[in-house]
Scaffold this motif. Structure first.
Motif, PDB file in Angstrom:
ATOM      1  N   ALA A  58      35.134  34.970 -84.016  1.00 53.39           N
ATOM      2  CA  ALA A  58      36.230  34.282 -83.322  1.00 53.39           C
ATOM      3  C   ALA A  58      37.422  34.090 -84.261  1.00 53.39           C
ATOM      4  CB  ALA A  58      35.743  32.941 -82.790  1.00 53.39           C
ATOM      5  N   SER A  59      37.126  33.760 -85.521  1.00 56.05           N
ATOM      6  CA  SER A  59      38.230  33.570 -86.481  1.00 56.05           C
ATOM      7  C   SER A  59      38.968  34.877 -86.742  1.00 56.05           C
ATOM      8  CB  SER A  59      37.696  33.006 -87.803  1.00 56.05           C
ATOM      9  OG  SER A  59      36.946  33.975 -88.512  1.00 56.05           O
ATOM     10  N   SER A  60      38.289  36.010 -86.497  1.00 54.57           N
ATOM     11  CA  SER A  60      38.917  37.334 -86.676  1.00 54.57           C
ATOM     12  C   SER A  60      39.656  37.802 -85.428  1.00 54.57           C
ATOM     13  CB  SER A  60      37.836  38.370 -87.031  1.00 54.57           C
ATOM     14  OG  SER A  60      37.210  38.032 -88.246  1.00 54.57           O
ATOM     15  N   GLY A  61      39.589  36.985 -84.360  1.00 46.85           N
ATOM     16  CA  GLY A  61      40.340  37.314 -83.157  1.00 46.85           C
ATOM     17  C   GLY A  61      39.537  37.920 -82.030  1.00 46.85           C
ATOM     18  N   LEU A  62      38.217  38.047 -82.177  1.00 43.74           N
ATOM     19  CA  LEU A  62      37.407  38.587 -81.092  1.00 43.74           C
ATOM     20  C   LEU A  62      37.450  37.651 -79.893  1.00 43.74           C
ATOM     21  CD1 LEU A  62      35.439  41.019 -80.550  1.00 43.74           C
ATOM     22  CD2 LEU A  62      33.587  39.391 -80.964  1.00 43.74           C
ATOM     23  N   GLN A  63      37.547  38.230 -78.704  1.00 44.67           N
ATOM     24  CA  GLN A  63      37.674  37.430 -77.491  1.00 44.67           C
ATOM     25  C   GLN A  63      36.435  37.551 -76.617  1.00 44.67           C
ATOM     26  OE1 GLN A  63      41.314  38.560 -75.576  1.00 44.67           O
ATOM     27  NE2 GLN A  63      42.610  37.791 -77.235  1.00 44.67           N
ATOM     28  N   ALA A  64      36.193  36.519 -75.806  1.00 48.98           N
ATOM     29  CA  ALA A  64      35.051  36.497 -74.880  1.00 48.98           C
ATOM     30  C   ALA A  64      35.453  35.698 -73.654  1.00 48.98           C
ATOM     31  CB  ALA A  64      33.830  35.899 -75.572  1.00 48.98           C
ATOM     32  N   ASN A  65      34.506  35.471 -72.755  1.00 46.91           N
ATOM     33  CA  ASN A  65      34.799  34.754 -71.511  1.00 46.91           C
ATOM     34  C   ASN A  65      35.121  33.293 -71.806  1.00 46.91           C
ATOM     35  OD1 ASN A  65      34.575  33.375 -68.944  1.00 46.91           O
ATOM     36  ND2 ASN A  65      33.582  35.219 -68.177  1.00 46.91           N
ATOM     37  N   LYS A  66      36.301  32.872 -71.456  1.00 47.04           N
ATOM     38  CA  LYS A  66      36.773  31.533 -71.790  1.00 47.04           C
ATOM     39  C   LYS A  66      36.220  30.457 -70.864  1.00 47.04           C
ATOM     40  CE  LYS A  66      40.916  33.493 -73.867  1.00 47.04           C
ATOM     41  NZ  LYS A  66      40.246  34.824 -73.919  1.00 47.04           N
ATOM     42  N   LEU A  67      35.371  30.851 -69.928  1.00 48.82           N
ATOM     43  CA  LEU A  67      34.716  29.894 -69.029  1.00 48.82           C
ATOM     44  C   LEU A  67      33.194  29.977 -69.169  1.00 48.82           C
ATOM     45  CD1 LEU A  67      36.881  30.415 -65.805  1.00 48.82           C
ATOM     46  CD2 LEU A  67      36.972  28.479 -67.385  1.00 48.82           C
TER      47      LEU A  67
END
Length: 475
Positions: free
Chosen positions: A225-234
């Motif tokens: 996450a600190s490297s910018g990887l994204q996932a489902n925000k819900l």
């Protein structure tokens, strides 16, 4: 999907919680948990499963490394130091247990100590930083489990640390790494995709890997996450997200930061006096109580007088093992706990050695033993009980019941007994001088300026005297 954005709420609270939110009760209880976890982890570094994971993890290397407890010659990348130390903590099923049912500390503490060594030198992690992140990791686990009635009972499908421990580790690591609420949300979502391990691997060498992986994967989620990887925000809002693990999952927003209340304030943990499934601790106390009717302390059990042994227990299938063949099966056996307590008048770590498991006199008692289940005896660590009835050859009947064992949150270990447990465990791996210093450090953890003092002591290296002087100067 529920109406409120629960995932965003969690991320905002995790980001917003400060050391000033920690209460005296939470500080005291969490320091007890930390000391106990370090002790059982140090003892666990002597187990076969720990040695296997060490050999495996040595294939990984990086420019950044972290301490492997009690192994000064070995350093591993933070993810794998977290993994092996987490395995050590749960290798003997000696770590703390909470309600709803999980082992909360083992997934969080190894990750935080590993990441504290991975930060730039100028970013010192204080004892108070560690306590805040640790309690956030514990809190997230508890809140997630409170969203399900199913989670209140002893599990049947998934091993809880593999689910909530992974998200607890991610939340704690996100806090210590200083991630903002947006990246904190991603860390929780990424961690959810690492979560879950089947309970069928209980009572095997693989079960401790659930704890090591929970810590490692949570930390990895925070790094990604600190490297910018994204996932489902819900992820915490969806039935197809975290709701996939619990059929009756119903999430609620966390308390506001203005008046935050911690679950650890309301619900303490249970701390074990011998390394086995928590349910067996009720059984051991009931068996020891009924033994007093047959033999005085130090006397041999008159086994020939016993015709049958009836154990009334909750219906927990994976702790129903009539003839355990290994140490891991013995740690998950109501029958073994009862018969060992009856035969020896105590249960200890040595009880689970193979030569003790395979004793003919123990096998004789096990063959006389039967389980019974009552509808009022529910599989919940909050209100289960264990009862032992012995029918004698002459027709006499002896019965004792345990509703709350010593070490349960309703009857917690005294500080003196907790320290004795820690030192008994930790001195298998470290010097007595080092263990005494760790007790002092943890007891004053909120005053510690730099956690590197603690991680260095945990290595078990030869610089102990210098470290003792440094630790005394800091607290």
């Amino acid at each position: 999907m529920w109406a409120k954005n629960i995932t965003g709420n969690f991320a905002n609270v995790i980001h917003g919680l400060k050391a000033s939110h920690l209460t005296d009760v939470v500080l005291r209880r969490s320091k007890r948990m930390i000391l106990d976890t370090l002790g059982v982890g140090l003892l666990g570094t002597r187990t076969d499963v720990f040695q296997k994971t060490i050999q495996y993890s040595k294939i990984y290397s990086s420019d950044t490394s972290s301490t492997v407890w009690a192994h000064p010659a070995i350093r591993l990348p933070p993810l794998y130091a977290t993994f092996v130390n987490g395995v050590a903590v749960h290798s003997m099923d000696f770590d703390d247990t909470w309600h709803p049912t999980t082992h909360p500390s083992g997934a969080v503490l190894p990750a935080l100590l590993a990441v504290s060594e991975a930060l730039p030198e100028k970013q010192k992690v204080s004892g108070l930083d560690l306590l805040l992140a640790f309690n956030i990791g514990i809190e997230v686990q508890g809140r997630l489990m409170h969203f399900s009635n199913e989670a209140s009972n002893v599990p049947k499908r998934f091993h809880p640390p593999s689910i909530v421990g992974t998200l607890g580790s991610a939340a704690a690591a996100a806090k210590l790494l200083g991630l903002d609420q947006f990246k904190g949300k991603e860390a929780l979502a990424i961690a959810a995709s690492y979560a879950g391990a089947p309970l069928a691997n209980a009572a095997t060498q693989t079960k401790p890997l659930h704890m090591g992986n929970a810590g490692r994967h949570g930390l990895e989620a925070a790094f990604l996450a600190s490297s910018g990887l994204q996932a489902n925000k819900l992820i915490l809002d969806l039935e197809s997200g975290f709701g996939a693990f619990y059929a009756d999952y119903l999430p609620q927003p966390l308390p506001s930061l203005q008046s935050y209340t911690w679950l650890l304030d309301q619900q303490d943990v249970a701390i074990k006096s011998f390394p086995a499934h928590l349910g067996t601790h009720w059984m051991a106390e009931a068996a020891l109580a009924v033994r007093k009717h047959l033999a005085k302390s130090g006397e041999s059990l008159p086994s020939g007088r016993i015709k049958t042994i009836v154990l009334k227990v909750p219906d927990i299938q994976y702790v129903n093992r009539p003839f355990p063949a290994s140490e891991h099966e013995a740690r998950h056996s109501f029958q073994f706990a009862a018969c060992t307590a009856l035969l020896d008048g105590f249960i200890s770590a040595e009880s689970f050695q193979q030569q003790n498991i395979s004793r003919p006199e123990l096998s004789e008692l096990l063959r006389k033993t039967n389980l019974e289940h009552s509808s009022d005896n529910q599989p919940s660590f909050k209100n289960l009980y264990c009862e032992v009835t012995i029918v004698l050859q002459d027709g006499g009947v002896l019965t004792e019941r345990c509703d709350t064992f010593y070490g349960h949150w309703r009857k917690p270990l005294s500080k003196g007994d907790l320290v004795k447990k820690f030192q008994s465990n930790a001195t298998t791996a470290l010097s007595l001088e080092a263990t005494e210093s760790i007790v002092e450090i943890v007891d004053n953890l909120e005053k510690l300026e730099d956690c590197s003092v603690l991680t260095s002591l945990l290595q078990g290296d030869e610089r102990t005297n210098k470290l003792l002087k440094r630790s005394s100067a800091q607290i």
